[in-house]
Structure formats: C-alpha cells, structure tokens
Enzyme design. Structure first.
Site, PDB file in Angstrom:
ATOM      1  N   ASP A  44       4.256  -9.003   2.407  1.00  0.00           N
ATOM      2  CA  ASP A  44       2.991  -8.281   2.499  1.00  0.00           C
ATOM      3  C   ASP A  44       2.332  -8.661   3.818  1.00  0.00           C
ATOM      4  O   ASP A  44       2.672  -9.689   4.419  1.00  0.00           O
ATOM      5  CB  ASP A  44       2.111  -8.674   1.303  1.00  0.00           C
ATOM      6  CG  ASP A  44       0.815  -7.902   1.266  1.00  0.00           C
ATOM      7  OD1 ASP A  44       0.807  -6.724   1.647  1.00  0.00           O
ATOM      8  OD2 ASP A  44      -0.207  -8.490   0.867  1.00  0.00           O
ATOM      9  N   ASP A  47       0.314 -11.226  -2.442  1.00  0.00           N
ATOM     10  CA  ASP A  47      -0.825 -11.873  -3.089  1.00  0.00           C
ATOM     11  C   ASP A  47      -1.614 -10.927  -3.980  1.00  0.00           C
ATOM     12  O   ASP A  47      -2.448 -11.358  -4.758  1.00  0.00           O
ATOM     13  CB  ASP A  47      -1.773 -12.484  -2.042  1.00  0.00           C
ATOM     14  CG  ASP A  47      -2.288 -11.451  -1.047  1.00  0.00           C
ATOM     15  OD1 ASP A  47      -1.935 -10.261  -1.172  1.00  0.00           O
ATOM     16  OD2 ASP A  47      -3.035 -11.837  -0.131  1.00  0.00           O
ATOM     17  N   ASP A  62       1.544  -6.186  -5.534  1.00  0.00           N
ATOM     18  CA  ASP A  62       2.796  -6.844  -5.161  1.00  0.00           C
ATOM     19  C   ASP A  62       3.577  -7.370  -6.361  1.00  0.00           C
ATOM     20  O   ASP A  62       4.758  -7.689  -6.246  1.00  0.00           O
ATOM     21  CB  ASP A  62       2.512  -8.038  -4.232  1.00  0.00           C
ATOM     22  CG  ASP A  62       1.847  -7.623  -2.945  1.00  0.00           C
ATOM     23  OD1 ASP A  62       2.278  -6.616  -2.368  1.00  0.00           O
ATOM     24  OD2 ASP A  62       0.898  -8.292  -2.518  1.00  0.00           O
TER      25      ASP A  62
END
Length: 896
Positions: free
Chosen positions: A335, A634, A638
């Site tokens: 990410d 996070d 995700d």
C-alpha cells in the site's frame, strides 16, 4: 452501502435524494426515529457491530502443532516402540513431541493475545437525534433510519447518507486508501460510482476532518462497506506456507524411505536365516534412524528464536513460519498511504513570483527549513514568503500539537501542513478571525478576515485556477505590482508543474479592505493580491527509497497498490525508486484479461484507485504465476489481500484492527525498512533450516550406512535403538539448534529469491550429505570391525562405534555452517552457541561412556585414551577435506 434484506435488490442510497432516503427508511428527516421505533429495529437488524473475524481458539491452536507429517510419523514410531516394550524410547519421543507442540503453541498464543488488544476500531458511543432530542448512545444500538450529527474529529459510527453538510471533509484512507481527505455533499451522485467517489455517503470507521453534517443511517454492522470488506476477508482460507509444504514433502519422502529400508532389511535378514523377531526389531530401529526425530523441535525453536530477533527489529510475528515465508518472497505488494509515505501532508514547495522555495522536513514535526538552490532562505528576508505563510496560518481550522513526544494533527491535513510550514518559519497566529467565508465544493476557496490597525485584511486560499481568476496584483519580493498576462501564464505553469509531480496545490492571496467594505463574498474576494502557490505532498518515509533499492538488489519486485489518484501514486513511486512510468487504475484492471494483467505485473508496477476485489485478483494472479507474495497494508480495504497473500504484513501504528487480524506479521513502527529487515531475517532462517536439515540427514545417513553395512556382511546390530534415539533426540538436536543461530551470510541480500519449487535439500546438497553420510557410516563400521576383532571386544566395539559416530557427527556440523563459501577464522567464532553446544555434547558423550547410570541406560563401557585418539584420527578428514573442496569451488566461481 445500502441496507440488505433477504434477496431484495440493494437500494443505491448514494444516488437518491435525501427526501427519498428518509421516506424509504420511514424516518423523520428533522426529528429522527422515536425510541420505540429504534428498539424494534434493533431487534430486527441486530447490533451495529462487526462479527469478530474468525479466530483460531486455543484448543485448535494447540492441536495444530501436532498435525504435520513429521509429527504423525514420530507418533507412529513412539507407538511402535511402546508395543515392542521399548517404553523408555517411546517416552523419549513423546517428551520431544510434547515440548515441540508446547513451544509452537505458546509463541502463537502470545502473538494472538498481543493482537487482541488492537481489535476495536470504532468509538463505543456517538450522538444521535431521536424524538427531536440530541442524546449520546452506544454505537452498537444505532439502527437504519437514525439521524446522526457529525462534527470535526468524530469517527463515523455507521454508513450514513448525508442530508445536510457544511464544508464537510472526511479522512477515508482506512477504507479506500485515498491519502487526501474527501469533500462530502448532500446531493446525490451517480449510482455506478465506486465507494471512493460516493460523496453523499459517510462510511463507518472513517473520520471527519472538517465541517459538520447531519445524515441518516442506512447500513449497520456487517451490512456496512466496512463490514462487507471484513466479510470478504473472513471467507478466505489462509495459505499454506512454503516451509510447511517443503517440510511436509520431506517428511513424506523420509516416511517412504524408512518403510523401504525397513522392508529391505527384513527381506535381507530373513533370506540369510535371521530370526523374524530380531529382524523386525532391527527394521524398526533403521526406520527410526531414517527420520530425524529432533527436526520438528529444532525447526520450532529456531523459528521462535527468530521471532525474538524480529521483535527487536519492530516486527510482531503471529505465526511461527511467517518470517521464513517472507524470506521466500518474490514480490512485495505494498500500500502507499502510511506504508511508503508518512500519511502526514507536508508543504514541499512554495512558488512565489520572486522564485520558488523548497521546504525541508517531513510530516507534522516542525523541524525543517526553507531553501533555494540548496542555500537556506531566511523568511525575514523574504516578505512575500512570510506573507504567504501568514495567510496559510489565518486561513485555517486545523490544530497541530505534540502528544507524548509525537506531533498529531486535528482537522484537514492540508491545513495542518500549512501550520507546520509556518511554524518552521517561527510564525504563529495572533488573535481570532473576525469572520469567515467557508469553503464549499462550488466555491473551492475559503476566506478569513483579520482585524488590523488599518482596518480589515482578507486571507484567501483555494484552488489555483479559482484564486488566479480573482487576483489583480501579485506580491513580488517587497513590491506589489499588477498581475499581467505573462505573470498569469507563469503562475499557471507553476501549479500545473506541481500537480504533475503529484503535489496538491493551494493558491494563497490577500486583500486589505477599508472598514466599510460589505462582508459578502463577492465584495471581498476580488482584486486580490496573489502571494504564492503551495505544493503539498504526503511524503515518502525517508528510509523507503533505500529499502526499495535493497529489495531490488535481493531480486524482489515491488508493486504499489493504492486507492489514491494515479498522478499522486506515480509521483510517490518515482520518489521511492519504483521503475515504472504508468499507473494502472482499478477501472483498467477490470477491463484487462488475466493474461494482460499478468503481463502488467511483471517487474515493478503501480495500481491506483484499486478496490479490495482488484487487490485480491492481483495477488491471486501472482500466486498462480508461482510467486511468493507478501502484501503490506494498514486499511480495512487491504485486509482481504493481506489474508490471501502468502504473507500479510499490517502496520502497527496506523493499521486498522481488521488489517491486523488478517495479517501474519505486524510491523510495529510502520516502517517499510522493517519489512526488508524481516525479509533478511526470513532468508537467514531458511538458510539455517536448510543447514541443520542437511546436517541432521547426513548424520542419519551415516547411521543407516553403518547399521545396514554391518548387517549385509553378517554382523550384529551395530547401534542399539536407545543409542539411535540418544543421537537423534539429544546430541544431534542440540547441535542443530545451535546451528540455527548461525549469523546471516554476507551475500544473503544480494542473492535472488530462491525458486519457490526448490526443495529444502537441493541436488547439490543431496550429493554433499550422501558423501558425508557415507564417510560417517563407513568410518563407524571400520571402528566397530577394528575393535570387534580384538579379544573381548564386542561391547567395547559397540561403545567405540557409538562414541565414534557421535564425534564424527559433531565434526560434521562445521561443514554446514556455510553452504556457499568456506568459513573464515573470524567466522568460525561468530556463532558462540554452536561452539558451546559442540563442547557440551562431546562432554555429554564422555559422561555416557564413564557415568555408571548412563552406562546402564545406553549399554556402554569405559574407553581408554588411545581409543579416543583413534576416533579423533578417523574424524579429522571429515573436517579438512570438505573445506578444501569449498575453497576450490569458491576460486572457480571467482570468490576470494
């Protein structure tokens, strides 16, 4: 996300007008539900809670420690030993199995308990309007139709269709991955818009950063967008780790080999006229000798010790094999927001008519300075820069404060960035605004009035194209002059260049007003003086470019998958060293076939505006192509990909509870460099597992060679079953465990990732362990035959053979300290635990020969000094010859 009921279609709440929404929900848009209505609906819909992600209970966690093929084979060996009356042997195997299981259980249970404290993500209470009265209630009691007020700092308690908004913005990074806060409005949006673009909705679990609003709850609990993603995560089955697959394959191969050898020995013995019971016992002993009984315990303890090392490097491991799996990673899908970047907006550049100024520092920490061409700029010497920073301070609602040694921002992140930039210049706002004209999506600007000695000063900030259209002058250094067409073109080029670099742009302007100026927007926001344009970015973490470079050196591809906009994603990718020139959007991912998408995944890639389902598809395609995939993240968005990946890595500081639940490793400092450190530790662990597996198997090959060779030439059982267990469970296991503490080899992070199909023992390793095993076995056989020929030598011969094979195996361990190069003098002393274990195990064998209690248990007799010299002489070539071979091969490869 709309309310679901049986098989009925889901109403597109975001596409409906507020009046239609309240009608469908049967609620009063001004007074909300009545208490009786709310109670009835709570019974119908259930509490506004997420079902806990399915966790492994402790009995299942304990049982999981005893399900590997290795463990099952050893259970069979223990049962056989007990049936044959070898109770001591059975108890010894059982004790090792129990210790191994408890070690694995304790480590995994502690990790589960550590994560348990991170589970809650939403506030327990919120405000609601019922029967026209504002009251505070538990979030769990909210129901569809409830009227909820929202203010700055509130955590949104459910999915809410907004009915009234005033300058409302929300931080949705935890849900969508969008790093910038999102403007919200009450008017409907396109029914086909993805969640990140549904401006009329406030999503459960997101945070209000600016403005205020009223809205109607449309979905609660698992029906929310947050709940939908959590449910998607729950439906995924954890992937078997590469180490588990490799150890399982090795165990099956050893199981087949042990049965084949047992049948072979039985057949040879019966064909040569031996007693059936004697040959059965011998066959069982050999079958036990094939399987390294101590291997499961050594693997478990080595991984547990590795977990402690990772904890020191700020990584919490939830499953024992997780770090080793990360070491096998061929691709890291990461990410962007909060993982590669700080998740703290920062002013990086201020364009001024007199020349652009760079701003150093990162995040909300007010450490930094202003530079031009690498020379420091003093704000006191630049009136235009000072004026721009002061306007940024006044035109602001955010707060930046230091809490427990860390700087925290409340409010709109871009406004917090302006405060931090001003603080770096030593500026602070004095006084309170006299009036404010709020930012709206239509106006795209905000104005604050400051009372001065001369009258009133208007501070304005907003979209550059909007502000420029209302400017008549520009501040150039100390001088204010007319804003001509050439200067306008320069300003447009400046903000377009900043936007092209992925920076968010805000123009800053002001106007001094006479006291009698009307306080309406049109009268105030014209003939402005352009002060400058701020370029704001969520900057990469300082250590990330180095970590990405180290991953590349280790042959690992890095793929960025973010919910952010393509230009921003691409700008960050370039800053951290990702070699790509295109950001593929989630919409484009849906349009690509599997083959086309698989092609786009070769090497470094960037994916923007990605939805959870698209992240899952990317991970799945990579795994189908044979990659070992690590996924970092996070946010709630995700979590499904974290669980699907071979190794899921959640951020500990900014990570949501759902992301942490779905992960295998939690990086406690949110540092991408810690992930690369964990890769190195995982590689070290696998290297060491490969070393001690090869060591144990070469030792077992020596035992089989000695026993089988002596039987084939008509001799008795050279090693007794209890002696085989002593070697496998005690002396070999302790030495192998110490070998597991071997430091990382120098070139560890310069090697490409190992082939996922590689076995723990490759072809070259198999040749080495067969050659070493043959020498150990034949040398033991020579010692036995040499002493057996002496008068009264049967018991002495067996003791010499038993002691000799242990000494040979202990010397053999030094051959496995490095799989790629000879061990240097300095390297020889690098692993003190191995040296201590070596001395301790030789000392233990001395005790086995001379201590009466151990003599009785192990069937040994005392040896003379010359016997030890014979053993040492036979063992010496086992140390010297392999080192010579390693040095020759190293020179051929061009290594010193």
């Amino acid at each position: 996300m709309a309310e679901r009921s049986g098989s009925a279609p889901v109403p597109p709440w975001h596409a409906l007008g507020a009046a239609v929404v309240s009608e469908r929900l049967r609620t009063d848009p001004a007074r909300g539900l009545g208490e009786d209505q709310a109670r009835r609906r709570l019974i119908e819909t259930g509490p506004n809670e997420l079902r806990e992600i399915r966790r492994t209970r402790w009995p299942a966690l304990l049982a999981r420690q005893f399900t590997s093929v290795f463990i099952l084979i050893l259970f069979g060996a223990a049962a056989l030993s007990a049936l044959l009356g070898e109770v001591v042997d059975a108890l010894a195997i059982g004790a090792i199995l129990l210790l191994n299981g408890l070690l694995g259980f304790v480590q995994e249970w502690r990790a589960e308990r550590a994560v348990a404290a991170l589970r809650r993500m939403v506030d327990p209470e919120c405000f609601v309007i019922r029967d026209g009265a504002r009251r505070r209630v538990e979030v769990a009691t909210l129901v569809p139709g409830d009227l909820v007020p929202l203010e700055v700092g509130d955590r949104v308690p459910a999915d809410i269709r907004l009915s009234e908004t005033a300058d409302l913005r929300a931080d949705e990074s935890a849900l969508t991955g969008e790093s910038l806060s999102v403007h919200k409005r009450a008017s409907p949006v396109d029914g086909a818009a993805p969640p990140a673009e549904r401006a009329s909705m406030a999503w459960k679990g997101t945070t209000i950063t600016q403005g205020c609003a009223l809205g109607l709850v449309v979905s609660t609990g698992m029906r929310t967008e947050f709940g939908r993603i959590a449910e998607l995560t729950q439906g995924l089955t954890p992937t078997t780790t590469p180490l588990g697959r490799k150890l399982g394959a090795l165990a099956r191969q050893l199981g087949v080999a042990s049965l084949a050898i047992a049948f072979l020995v039985m057949a040879v013995g019966l064909a040569t006229g031996r007693a059936a019971l004697e040959m059965f016992l011998t066959a069982v002993s050999l079958a036990v000798a094939v399987v390294p009984e101590g291997l499961p315990a050594v693997v478990t303890i080595t991984l547990a010790l590795g977990i402690r090392r990772l904890a020191q490097r700020r990584a919490l491991v939830r499953r024992l094999a997780a770090a080793e799996t990360l070491g096998a990673a061929t691709v890291v899908c990461t990410d962007k927001t909060g993982t590669l970047t700080e998740n703290e907006m920062t002013v990086r550049r201020v364009w001024l008519a007199s020349g652009a100024v760079e701003v150093t520092g990162s995040g909300y920490d007010p450490e930094g300075r202003f530079e031009r061409h690498d020379d420091e700029v003093r704000v006191g010497d630049r009136p235009d820069l000072r004026a721009a920073l002061v306007t940024g301070l006044w035109c602001n609602r955010a707060r930046v404060e230091e809490e427990e040694g860390a700087w925290r921002a409340t409010g709109e992140p871009t406004e917090a960035a302006l405060i931090v930039a001003a603080t770096k210049a030593g500026l602070a706002r004095t006084g309170e605004p006299a009036a404010e004209i709020a930012f709206t999506a239509e106006r795209r600007r905000m104005t604050v009035l400051e009372r001065t000695d001369a009258g009133v000063r208007a501070h304005v900030k907003g979209a550059p194209e909007v502000i420029l259209a209302r400017c008549a002058k520009v501040l150039d250094g100390e001088r204010t002059r007319a804003l001509g067409e050439e200067e306008r073109r320069r300003a447009v080029a400046a903000y377009e260049a900043l936007a092209g670099e992925g920076l968010r742009t805000l123009a800053l302007a002001r106007r001094d007003l006479p006291p009698d100026t009307p306080t309406d927007a049109d009268a105030i926001e014209r003939e402005l003086v352009l002060l400058g344009i701020a370029g704001i970015l969520d900057p990469p973490r300082p250590e990330v470019p180095g970590a990405v470079a180290q991953a590349h050196a280790a042959g690992i591809s890095v793929i960025m998958i973010t919910g952010d906009a393509p230009p921003t994603a691409l700008a960050i990718a370039r800053r951290v060293g990702l070699e790509t020139d295109r950001a593929i959007t989630g919409t484009e991912v849906d349009a690509l076939g599997d083959d086309e998408l698989a092609g786009a995944l070769e090497g470094d890639s960037v994916f923007a505006r990605a939805m959870p389902e698209q992240k899952l598809r990317i991970v799945d395609l990579l795994q189908r192509a044979g990659h070992i995939v690590a996924m970092t993240g996070d946010g709630v968005n995700d979590a499904p990909a974290l669980k699907k990946a071979d190794i899921g890595i959640a951020m500990g500081m900014r990570g949501t509870a759902v992301a942490k639940e779905a992960s295998d490793i939690i990086v406690t400092d949110d540092n991408f460099a810690s992930i690369v450190g964990a890769v190195e530790e995982g590689r070290r662990q696998f290297d060491n597992i490969r070393k001690f597996v090869s060591y144990l198997l070469s030792s077992n090959a020596g035992e089989i060679t000695a026993i089988l060779s002596n039987l084939l030439i008509g001799g008795p059982l050279i090693l007794l079953p209890v002696q085989i267990l002593w070697m496998n469970l005690v002396t070999d296991s302790v030495t192998a465990l110490a070998l597991g503490a071997e430091p990382a080899e120098a070139d560890l992070m310069r090697r490409p990732p190992r082939d996922p199909e590689d076995r723990i023992v490759d072809r070259r390793g198999l040749l080495a362990l067969v050659a070493l095993g043959l020498y150990i076995g034949l040398a033991t056989l020579w010692l036995y035959q040499h002493y057996r020929a002496r008068p009264g030598g049967a018991l002495v011969a067996q003791t010499v053979a038993f002691t000799g094979i242990i000494v040979l195996e202990k010397v053999n361990v030094f051959n496995f300290r490095s799989l790629h190069a000879p061990v240097t003098v300095r390297g020889f002393f690098a692993n003190r635990w191995l040296l201590l274990a070596w001395v301790a195990m030789i000392g233990l064998q001395v005790a086995a020969v001379y201590v009466p209690l151990l003599q009785t248990a192990l069937h040994t007799v005392p040896l003379a000094a010359r016997d030890w010299l014979h053993i040492a002489a036979v063992a010496l070539p086992l140390l010297v010859v392999p080192e010579i071979v390693k040095r020759v091969l190293a020179r051929r490869r061009g290594h010193p």
